[in-house]
Design a protein around this motif. Sequence first.
Motif, PDB file in Angstrom:
ATOM      1  N   ASP A 125      45.182 -31.516  12.511  1.00 55.70           N
ATOM      2  CA  ASP A 125      43.838 -30.962  12.381  1.00 55.70           C
ATOM      3  C   ASP A 125      43.227 -30.772  13.773  1.00 55.70           C
ATOM      4  O   ASP A 125      43.039 -31.737  14.512  1.00 55.70           O
ATOM      5  CB  ASP A 125      42.964 -31.920  11.551  1.00 55.70           C
ATOM      6  N   PRO A 162      32.241 -24.379   9.403  1.00 56.57           N
ATOM      7  CA  PRO A 162      33.472 -23.613   9.173  1.00 56.57           C
ATOM      8  C   PRO A 162      33.347 -22.586   8.050  1.00 56.57           C
ATOM      9  O   PRO A 162      34.013 -21.558   8.092  1.00 56.57           O
ATOM     10  CB  PRO A 162      34.505 -24.686   8.838  1.00 56.57           C
ATOM     11  N   PHE A 165      27.402 -20.609   5.237  1.00 52.47           N
ATOM     12  CA  PHE A 165      26.462 -21.306   4.351  1.00 52.47           C
ATOM     13  C   PHE A 165      27.155 -22.036   3.203  1.00 52.47           C
ATOM     14  O   PHE A 165      26.511 -22.730   2.434  1.00 52.47           O
ATOM     15  CB  PHE A 165      25.415 -20.323   3.810  1.00 52.47           C
ATOM     16  N   THR A 167      29.376 -24.400   3.667  1.00 52.98           N
ATOM     17  CA  THR A 167      29.690 -25.769   4.067  1.00 52.98           C
ATOM     18  C   THR A 167      28.494 -26.412   4.747  1.00 52.98           C
ATOM     19  O   THR A 167      27.769 -25.760   5.491  1.00 52.98           O
ATOM     20  CB  THR A 167      30.898 -25.799   5.031  1.00 52.98           C
ATOM     21  N   ASP A 168      28.329 -27.706   4.499  1.00 51.26           N
ATOM     22  CA  ASP A 168      27.189 -28.436   5.058  1.00 51.26           C
ATOM     23  C   ASP A 168      27.458 -28.915   6.481  1.00 51.26           C
ATOM     24  O   ASP A 168      26.669 -28.714   7.375  1.00 51.26           O
ATOM     25  CB  ASP A 168      26.869 -29.652   4.175  1.00 51.26           C
ATOM     26  N   ILE A 171      31.692 -28.746  12.656  1.00 51.14           N
ATOM     27  CA  ILE A 171      32.894 -29.284  13.280  1.00 51.14           C
ATOM     28  C   ILE A 171      33.072 -28.680  14.673  1.00 51.14           C
ATOM     29  O   ILE A 171      32.460 -27.661  15.008  1.00 51.14           O
ATOM     30  CB  ILE A 171      34.150 -29.006  12.414  1.00 51.14           C
TER      31      ILE A 171
ATOM     32  N   MET B   1      25.279 -26.146   1.431  1.00 53.71           N
ATOM     33  CA  MET B   1      25.574 -25.600   0.096  1.00 53.71           C
ATOM     34  C   MET B   1      26.347 -26.644  -0.721  1.00 53.71           C
ATOM     35  O   MET B   1      27.178 -27.352  -0.174  1.00 53.71           O
ATOM     36  CB  MET B   1      26.462 -24.396   0.285  1.00 53.71           C
ATOM     37  N   ASP B   2      26.083 -26.702  -1.949  1.00 50.75           N
ATOM     38  CA  ASP B   2      26.713 -27.762  -2.730  1.00 50.75           C
ATOM     39  C   ASP B   2      28.054 -27.313  -3.318  1.00 50.75           C
ATOM     40  O   ASP B   2      28.432 -26.149  -3.256  1.00 50.75           O
ATOM     41  CB  ASP B   2      25.765 -28.243  -3.837  1.00 50.75           C
ATOM     42  N   VAL B   6      30.543 -23.236  -4.260  1.00 49.44           N
ATOM     43  CA  VAL B   6      31.900 -22.877  -3.850  1.00 49.44           C
ATOM     44  C   VAL B   6      32.774 -22.667  -5.089  1.00 49.44           C
ATOM     45  O   VAL B   6      33.509 -21.681  -5.200  1.00 49.44           O
ATOM     46  CB  VAL B   6      32.495 -23.983  -2.948  1.00 49.44           C
ATOM     47  N   PHE B   9      31.833 -19.460  -6.982  1.00 50.58           N
ATOM     48  CA  PHE B   9      32.300 -18.252  -6.303  1.00 50.58           C
ATOM     49  C   PHE B   9      33.801 -18.051  -6.499  1.00 50.58           C
ATOM     50  O   PHE B   9      34.260 -16.951  -6.782  1.00 50.58           O
ATOM     51  CB  PHE B   9      31.976 -18.327  -4.804  1.00 50.58           C
ATOM     52  N   PHE B 243      38.407 -21.779   6.767  1.00 44.64           N
ATOM     53  CA  PHE B 243      37.772 -21.886   5.449  1.00 44.64           C
ATOM     54  C   PHE B 243      38.020 -20.619   4.628  1.00 44.64           C
ATOM     55  O   PHE B 243      38.221 -20.671   3.418  1.00 44.64           O
ATOM     56  CB  PHE B 243      36.267 -22.096   5.658  1.00 44.64           C
ATOM     57  N   TRP B 244      38.021 -19.470   5.307  1.00 42.25           N
ATOM     58  CA  TRP B 244      38.104 -18.190   4.592  1.00 42.25           C
ATOM     59  C   TRP B 244      39.516 -17.912   4.099  1.00 42.25           C
ATOM     60  O   TRP B 244      39.697 -17.411   2.988  1.00 42.25           O
ATOM     61  CB  TRP B 244      37.591 -17.060   5.486  1.00 42.25           C
ATOM     62  N   GLU B 310      31.138 -42.616   5.670  1.00 39.53           N
ATOM     63  CA  GLU B 310      31.863 -41.630   4.868  1.00 39.53           C
ATOM     64  C   GLU B 310      30.867 -40.751   4.118  1.00 39.53           C
ATOM     65  O   GLU B 310      30.573 -40.974   2.959  1.00 39.53           O
ATOM     66  CB  GLU B 310      32.798 -42.335   3.892  1.00 39.53           C
ATOM     67  N   ASN B 314      36.480 -39.435   0.492  1.00 38.86           N
ATOM     68  CA  ASN B 314      37.813 -39.734   1.013  1.00 38.86           C
ATOM     69  C   ASN B 314      38.359 -38.580   1.858  1.00 38.86           C
ATOM     70  O   ASN B 314      38.542 -37.474   1.370  1.00 38.86           O
ATOM     71  CB  ASN B 314      38.718 -40.013  -0.200  1.00 38.86           C
ATOM     72  N   LEU B 315      38.644 -38.836   3.147  1.00 37.33           N
ATOM     73  CA  LEU B 315      39.120 -37.777   4.045  1.00 37.33           C
ATOM     74  C   LEU B 315      40.594 -37.903   4.403  1.00 37.33           C
ATOM     75  O   LEU B 315      41.122 -37.066   5.131  1.00 37.33           O
ATOM     76  CB  LEU B 315      38.304 -37.796   5.343  1.00 37.33           C
ATOM     77  N   LEU B 320      39.363 -30.819   8.079  1.00 38.33           N
ATOM     78  CA  LEU B 320      37.917 -30.613   8.192  1.00 38.33           C
ATOM     79  C   LEU B 320      37.507 -29.153   8.038  1.00 38.33           C
ATOM     80  O   LEU B 320      36.465 -28.842   7.464  1.00 38.33           O
ATOM     81  CB  LEU B 320      37.419 -31.130   9.549  1.00 38.33           C
ATOM     82  N   ARG B 321      38.330 -28.215   8.569  1.00 39.23           N
ATOM     83  CA  ARG B 321      37.894 -26.813   8.571  1.00 39.23           C
ATOM     84  C   ARG B 321      37.824 -26.233   7.153  1.00 39.23           C
ATOM     85  O   ARG B 321      37.224 -25.193   6.933  1.00 39.23           O
ATOM     86  CB  ARG B 321      38.842 -25.961   9.428  1.00 39.23           C
ATOM     87  N   GLY B 323      36.554 -27.681   4.448  1.00 40.49           N
ATOM     88  CA  GLY B 323      35.383 -28.088   3.674  1.00 40.49           C
ATOM     89  C   GLY B 323      35.713 -29.205   2.697  1.00 40.49           C
ATOM     90  O   GLY B 323      36.847 -29.347   2.258  1.00 40.49           O
TER      91      GLY B 323
END
Lengths: 192, 553
Positions: A125, A162, A165, A167-168, A171, B1-2, B6, B9, B243-244, B310, B314-315, B320-321, B323
């Motif tokens: 990552d 990333p 809108f 993602t909160d 990074i 955004m919650d 996601v 969509f 992310f995209w 946290e 759990n990560l 991370l990229r 989401g």
Amino acid sequence: MSDFISGLRVAAATMVLCVGGYTAIILGFAQVVTPATANGSLVTNGDGKIVGSRLIAQAFTSPQYFWPRPSAVDYDAAGAGGSNLSPANPELTERAAALIAAYGGATEERPIPADLVTASGAGLDPHISLEGALFQVARVARARGVEPSAVTTLVRNMAYAPGAFFTDGRIVNVLELNLALDAELAAPADSD
Amino acid sequence: MDHATVILFIVGGTALLSLPLGAYMKWAMDPAPGQANRWTALFQTIGGASADQNWKRYLVTLLVFNALMFTVTFVILATQQWLPLNPDERGALDPTLVFNTAASFTTNTNLQHYAGEVSMSYLSQLAGLMWLQFVSAATGIAALTALARGIAGRPGLGNFLMDVQRASFLVLLPLAVVVALLMVLGGMPMTLQGSAVATTLEGAMQTIARGPVAAFLTIKQLGTNGGGFFGPNATHPLENPTFWTNALAMVAIILIPMACVWMFGRIVGRQRHAAVIFTVMTAFILVKIAGAVIFESAPTPAFAELAVSEETGNLEGKELRLGATTGPLWAVLTTATSNGSVGAMHDSLNPLTGLMPMAGMWLNATFGGVGVGMINMFLYIVVAVFVAGMMVGRTPEYLGHKIEAKEVRFAILALFAHAVLILGGTALFAATALGQTTVQDPGAHGFSEILYEFTSAAANNGSGFEGLGDGTGPWNIATGLVMLLGRYLPIILPFAIVGSLMAKRRTTESAGTLGVEDATFGTMLGLTVVIFGALTFLPAAALGPLAEHFSLP
């Protein structure tokens, strides 16, 4: 038998179009339109030498650099992988405790962000969270003999969401951040 | 955004896209008689005869072609060290691994007991594995098309070699080109150059494996294949840079399985019936997604005593990229369809989250694999119609076909085989050194690792709890056999059912016929899936994920 011969012809046709033709189209497009990312998003320094890939984490251990997330494969970009440990496995506790010690400790008031003590899926990552970067600012500033506020400003300028809108959290790319550090907030001469 | 945005969509957007794609697939796969589309002549030239086949003939042609697929890839993998397109000089592969991998990609499973960037040449990846990602998916779409023709009351099922070309060239190839170009624009690598060597800022050497990733990844997603170019699949930053690309990949995972339901509805001429099936399938995946996202937001139990913040749950094993939501969302989508690519490491999911992907593969029909998911749902429909008919005391009928003991026997046999392959295999490996010596985590979690591996093989999924040391001879052979049986039994038996239905006179539907276009039928179908699909596996779930969850500190 006729099934077999006809099948061979269909196999050959799919091989030519779906493997040959398809690969050629995508490869040609990629190499012409996006050659930099198509070849692995490699980053070169002023002398034209490859110093890494923007998308691939590399090991950083010296105090003057920001450190990436831990890697279950020691940042081996030719053999990537995760820890695959169950979230209840005691090995995770031990690894996190060792990392907290390496970071100089964490307290209830100043807890360590989870991404700094968890390994990613591929162990490569390239990012840490904004909080994970801010957690390291004091150490980096001290090692470089610069004002923490200058480092904080750099970190905040390089942090991004990333998924816009969607993602909160924000990074930071660790390699890009460290390259920017070397360019803008040069390390003491004796560290080279 | 919650999280909900996601999810809405991705799932909602793809559901909308699947409607026009379903109409297109009907046009491409099943051109109306007399209006054969202009490609028909070309496919006739390549495939030779294009005469209609009966169910046995169609099945034999399908199996012969699949045997050919297996053989070609087996030979390429077994000889890769002597073949071209091998810039990093990958060596010979273990024979049991060659068998397992050829079986895995032929059956649309893509279980991988190797890491691509370590073991495979570019030729093996492209001509061996990516080729099968096209033609094995095409086999599934062809099989569904034929089955639907039989149910629609046509005299023949069509011609397999025509159908497999239609699916390859008219459905998969154009979609793959569009999506792969988008992936390239999203920053994914596409090169035939070998590994790059970097000197890091701290002076270490880092070898960076790369390759023709964008082409490979795209068809892996669209065809519910799932096999990664790199070992850690779509968690690898070069296989999923942003992310995209991650969002687009999730759309690609569920798009064709969703469209298959609409194509089925159009071929049998009952789109409202298709809408009911689609709704039932969607309800199942939404429940699993909600469960997975909630369970995964729980903090990592291993950090309970440490000062770790946290915010996002759990990560471990996540990127991370991509989401926070997308790890559990991807885990559900990839197992609800028989895709099996991963966007987070399933072995490191919280125990109850890990139960969601397993449930998806146990049912294997809530969208399921391209073509075959809808075929699996057809088995549940046969059972549901039969049970409903018995309950109200009417002759069970499905779209004008009498469902009798023979058809139900075949359907139950196919559903039962799925359970036997999973539970039998798990029992054997969990009780002996074959499996016990290969688990990474102790106790209930180790049992889950074994259970997951057989589930994934039987469901032709391909994901894994990768802590398992599954690269051994016994694992290669056992899962290889399970994948072959898990692929072909649920194609052969439904074909036999349709063959039996076609041999009977069709009845005309009357006011007394049980409707298949209303909420009652949808509820009945959903209950059948839960009772037959899920309850079979409840004891195994209790020994694995549930036991682990309740033993957490």
